[in-house]
Design an enzyme around this catalytic site. Structure first.
Site, PDB file in Angstrom:
ATOM      1  N   HIS A  29       0.829  -1.204   0.000  1.00 27.65           N
ATOM      2  CA  HIS A  29       0.000   0.000   0.000  1.00 27.65           C
ATOM      3  C   HIS A  29       0.865   1.255   0.000  1.00 27.65           C
ATOM      4  CE1 HIS A  29      -4.019  -1.854   1.079  1.00 27.65           C
ATOM      5  NE2 HIS A  29      -3.174  -2.856   1.252  1.00 27.65           N
ATOM      6  N   GLY A 397      -5.529 -13.658  -2.125  1.00 29.29           N
ATOM      7  CA  GLY A 397      -5.977 -12.293  -2.396  1.00 29.29           C
ATOM      8  C   GLY A 397      -6.163 -12.040  -3.873  1.00 29.29           C
TER       9      GLY A 397
END
Length: 504
Positions: A29, A397
């Site tokens: 991120h 994911g």
């Protein structure tokens, strides 16, 4: 140094629109958000980048340019602040997202307004907040403070759309009663049950991450713009459909963020370790297109038995390789990976193993032929943008969805595993065959040809007047206009005058 900083502050900083960026404390991120921050700064803004102190320690330790003092980037500046999440390092609650995310929100909702008030008193009022997923409360804080906000989505538009359809219950997804149904998201290829983002599957052990991601979808109407680190030509129909669904909130593709040259940008990085530059010198000594690069990202940590099979497959294939074998996270309490006895002696100079590599520079190196990757979106974008074919080794994911696109849609990869749902060891024979197919023969030639096509399209997207460049300029124009309104309103409040709407 102090006097120079004071001169910068007095003469320049007070005149710049100030953007405050808040990142979830995860490397996947932080990296794209920081890339965005450097691009914004380069356009003549002051950018303050913040995340938690425990991540800040590693970032500061690996980069001397990371400081609370402004660092010149293009026509603007970037600086860093880190906040205490109020839980001690090593606290097991930090690794339980169901406990940690509420704690992060509780701290952040208090700290951000307090910090912004101090910055305003210092003559540097913040005019815009930008966050990434997992911390959607930033949009709430911005709204409460009367500030515009934006969100950077760090995965593919395809994954964004899949989550959107799941969140709004628009199509069937696997359930406890129907675990293996296919999923038909408009504009996407048919996704088998093990090709959707694994967090959406009822058997996922990471349901807390599903809750964290979907929380952002409750707040999609609050940001004035949603940015995506992809490029329009890569996901054309999916981007168009997403724009229609979310209107009037604009969706803007601005990637690949990492590839746009920024004056002074290279010195400001958020690497958790100092990159091993020796591997670049080693690559310099290898023929073009001769080295397989192997890296599974910052989080994925394959079991030791799988590492043994990969090593055996590499040796059997007789390839030259650069392998990033990172140490496990301290909190994981796992043993570092080891290689088979005598492996490195037998390989000799045909292989190099490092703990951390400057991945962008490695993938840009002409010696690299293909990339064995976990298929995280950052790595996928970097590989596509440098024209490097891939061997897909996803775990969980969005990685499994990215692998589907890499192999079947973008057609630049060979799939070696389907991810955690397989629940099996990938054998050395499979590794050997896959590596041979990816580095020699007609399949390798075709993948390289297509990969170079994506490289050219990525270059065109970020070039002056390209799709991503125009989208970024639109966003910058909006931030500047909204920032000017915020500053004007602040001055009117200080003088007791009525204010205009902030444009949010």
């Amino acid at each position: 140094m102090g006097s120079e900083t004071q001169i910068i502050h007095n003469n320049e900083l007070d005149q710049l629109v100030h953007v405050f960026m808040i990142s979830f404390p995860g490397q996947g991120h932080i990296n794209p958000l920081l890339r965005l921050g450097k691009r914004i700064a380069s356009k003549g803004f002051l950018v303050t980048f913040t995340t938690t102190e425990n991540l800040g320690q590693g970032i500061r330790g690996s980069n001397d340019a990371v400081s609370d003092q402004p660092v010149p980037i293009g026509d603007g500046f970037i600086r860093f602040e880190f906040f205490d999440d109020e839980w001690p390092d090593g606290d097991p609650k930090k690794f339980d997202m169901d406990q940690y995310l509420p704690q992060l929100e509780d701290v952040g909702r208090r700290w951000v307004p307090e910090r912004l008030a101090v910055l305003a008193q210092e003559g540097r009022p913040v005019s815009c907040l930008i966050n990434n997923p997992f911390i959607p409360w930033v949009s709430d804080v911005a709204e409460e403070l009367g500030l515009p906000s934006a969100m950077l989505w760090p995965q593919s538009c395809a994954c964004f759309l899949a989550y959107y359809y799941f969140h709004h219950n628009m199509i069937p997804f696997p359930t406890e009663d129907a675990l293996e149904i296919d999923v038909e998201v408009p504009t996407l290829p048919l996704l088998k049950w093990d090709e959707i983002p694994t967090f959406l599957h009822p058997t996922t052990p990471y349901a807390f991450l599903k809750r964290a991601i979907l929380a952002q979808y409750k707040n999609l109407s609050k940001p004035f713009c949603i940015l995506m680190d992809t490029f329009y030509e890569l996901e054309r129909s999916t981007v168009d459909h997403t724009i229609e669904l979310l209107a009037p909130t604009p969706i803007r593709t601005i990637g690949p963020l990492f590839k746009k040259p920024i004056p002074g940008g290279a010195r400001v990085r958020a690497d958790p370790l100092r990159p091993n530059q020796d591997c670049l010198k080693w690559l310099d000594g290898k023929p073009d297109g001769s080295v397989v690069y192997i890296s599974f990202g910052t989080i994925v940590f394959p079991p030791q038995k799988q590492i043994d099979e990969i090593a055996a497959g590499i040796e059997a294939a007789g390839i030259t390789f650069l392998w990033v074998m990172k140490p496990p996270a301290k909190e994981a309490k796992m043993s570092p990976h080891t290689l088979p006895d005598g492996f490195l002696d037998r390989i000799g100079d045909n292989g190099k193993v490092v703990q951390f590599a400057p991945q962008e520079q490695v993938l840009a190196h002409p010696a690299v032929s293909c990339f064995v990757t976990h298929c995280g979106w950052n790595s996928t974008m970097e590989s596509l943008s440098y024209g490097v074919p891939m061997v897909a080794f996803p775990s969980w994911g969005d990685q499994v969805t990215d692998a589907k696109f890499i192999c079947d849609v973008f057609k630049t990869g060979i799939q070696l595993t389907r991810g955690e749902h397989e629940k099996r060891l990938i054998t050395k024979e499979e590794v050997e065959k896959c590596l041979r197919d990816a580095t020699s023969g007609p399949k390798a030639v075709e993948m390289k040809k297509i990969a170079l096509k994506w490289k050219d399209l990525a270059d065109e997207a970020i070039a002056d007047g390209g799709s991503s460049d125009k989208n970024f300029d639109f966003f910058i124009d909006q931030v500047r206009k909204r920032g000017e309104i915020v500053v004007a309103n602040a001055k009117k409040v200080a003088n007791g005058l009525p204010t205009k709407e902030n444009g949010h």
